[in-house]
Design an enzyme around this catalytic site. Structure first.
Site, PDB file in Angstrom:
ATOM      1  N   GLY A 132      -2.528   1.347   7.767  1.00  0.00           N
ATOM      2  CA  GLY A 132      -1.542   1.581   6.718  1.00  0.00           C
ATOM      3  C   GLY A 132      -1.001   0.326   6.077  1.00  0.00           C
ATOM      4  O   GLY A 132      -0.064   0.379   5.284  1.00  0.00           O
ATOM      5  N   CYS A 133      -1.589  -0.806   6.382  1.00  0.00           N
ATOM      6  CA  CYS A 133      -1.118  -2.096   5.878  1.00  0.00           C
ATOM      7  C   CYS A 133      -1.695  -2.384   4.497  1.00  0.00           C
ATOM      8  O   CYS A 133      -2.823  -2.009   4.192  1.00  0.00           O
ATOM      9  CB  CYS A 133      -1.522  -3.202   6.861  1.00  0.00           C
ATOM     10  SG  CYS A 133      -0.975  -4.849   6.375  1.00  0.00           S
ATOM     11  N   GLY A 134      -0.939  -3.082   3.677  1.00  0.00           N
ATOM     12  CA  GLY A 134      -1.424  -3.506   2.368  1.00  0.00           C
ATOM     13  C   GLY A 134      -2.617  -4.444   2.460  1.00  0.00           C
ATOM     14  O   GLY A 134      -3.364  -4.596   1.501  1.00  0.00           O
TER      15      GLY A 134
END
Length: 158
Positions: free
Chosen positions: A39-41
């Site tokens: 879910g990280c950019g």
């Protein structure tokens, strides 16, 4: 020969399916160890990591991905869902291990060892390991895996 206590080769880790892997099996390979999060950019770096692995080749080089929920709760997935996400969305073929903690008192022993050189401040912190299992450099999350800086430092270890 390097001192085992200064090497990642002293540690055991587990794949998502629970199978144990001795990092000593990676002796004589250059490693890039990365804490990852779906879910990280920075998650698109998974694709770049895979491309880097393909460009350098897997005979003498491997990338090891360790999912972690330590930063911004950005790894909500569990177990096989993590591996599926990485493979389906980014074509990841490098080993992805079980979700672990990478900082603090509950950190996995491997990351307690790695953080002696640099504490990860976010997901996608990368540790460069030489063929003897020693940490020789690290890259912050904003350093892209396909950058010339990363590639040159890896190439110097062969």
């Amino acid at each position: 020969m390097s001192d085992q206590s200064k090497s990642v080769h002293q540690f055991k880790v587990k794949f998502i399916n629970g199978t144990e892997k001795k990092l000593s099996e990676y002796k004589n390979k250059v490693l890039l160890i990365v804490n990852i999060a779906s879910g990280c950019g920075f998650a698109p770096q998974l694709h770049e990591l895979q491309k880097l692995r393909e460009q350098i080749g897997v005979d003498d080089f491997e990338i090891l991905g360790f999912p972690s929920n330590d930063f911004g709760r950005q790894e909500p997935l569990e177990g096989e869902a993590i591996a599926t996400f990485c493979e389906v969305n980014y074509g990841v073929q490098f080993p992805v291990f079980e979700k672990i903690m990478v900082r603090g008192e509950q950190a996995h022993p491997l990351f307690k060892f790695l953080t002696q050189s640099s504490t990860p401040r976010w997901n996608f912190h990368k540790y460069l390991i030489n063929k003897d299992g020693e940490v020789v450099d690290y890259f912050f999350p904003f350093t892209k895996p396909l950058s010339s800086k990363v590639k040159k430092k890896i190439q110097r270890l062969f």
